[in-house]
Design a protein around this motif. Structure first.
Motif, mmCIF file in Angstrom:
data_model
loop_
_atom_site.group_PDB
_atom_site.id
_atom_site.type_symbol
_atom_site.label_atom_id
_atom_site.label_comp_id
_atom_site.label_asym_id
_atom_site.label_seq_id
_atom_site.Cartn_x
_atom_site.Cartn_y
_atom_site.Cartn_z
ATOM 1 N N ARG A 41 0.855 -1.175 0.000
ATOM 2 C CA ARG A 41 0.000 0.000 0.000
ATOM 3 C C ARG A 41 0.895 1.230 0.000
ATOM 4 N N PHE A 46 -1.768 1.148 -4.605
ATOM 5 C CA PHE A 46 -0.961 -0.028 -4.325
ATOM 6 C C PHE A 46 0.120 -0.172 -5.388
ATOM 7 N N ALA A 77 -6.200 -4.890 -1.736
ATOM 8 C CA ALA A 77 -6.045 -4.831 -0.276
ATOM 9 C C ALA A 77 -6.106 -6.216 0.355
#
Length: 129
Positions: free
Chosen positions: A45, A67, A90
């Motif tokens: 991230r 990302f 994620a």
């Protein structure tokens, strides 16, 4: 009369050619996208150094969900990297396998030529070992 007809055909061909070139230029990344299937080598991230202040009626900027993604292609062994703002990354972890579509920067963007952006996660699965 024949000259007018030839000129009309020339103008039509010219217009179609310009529209085709514009279509390719506007959609270059989609037309020349690359599908990569393999093991995820890393998903990080990207922390944006900003203060998050929102109102109830405003949208959060997509930059908050940036990302950096790396996938080792199972066929060639080459590692493809990309930046993305796709929230699905994620849940992805290094060591899992994924199918992703990588969008290349166009060749006229000299700074980023040959690199990818907008990695779209299509499928996430356990690697067969």
């Amino acid at each position: 009369m024949a000259t007018l007809w030839k000129f009309t055909i020339f103008v039509i061909i010219l217009c179609v050619s310009i529209l085709a070139l514009w279509g390719v230029a506007a959609n270059y990344s989609i037309i020349f996208s690359k599908t990569v299937i393999g093991e995820i080598t890393g998903v990080e991230r990207i922390e944006v150094p900003v203060a998050l202040v929102t109102r109830s009626d405003s949208n959060i900027t997509p930059k908050m969900f940036s990302f950096a993604v790396g996938i080792r292609d199972e066929k060639t062994g080459e590692i493809y990297t990309s930046s993305t703002e796709d929230r699905q990354w994620a849940v992805a972890k290094a060591g899992q396998c994924a199918e992703a579509v990588y969008l290349p920067y166009p060749p006229w963007d000299f700074e980023k030529k040959g690199t990818f952006h907008g990695a779209r996660l299509i499928r996430l699965f356990d690697c067969k070992k």
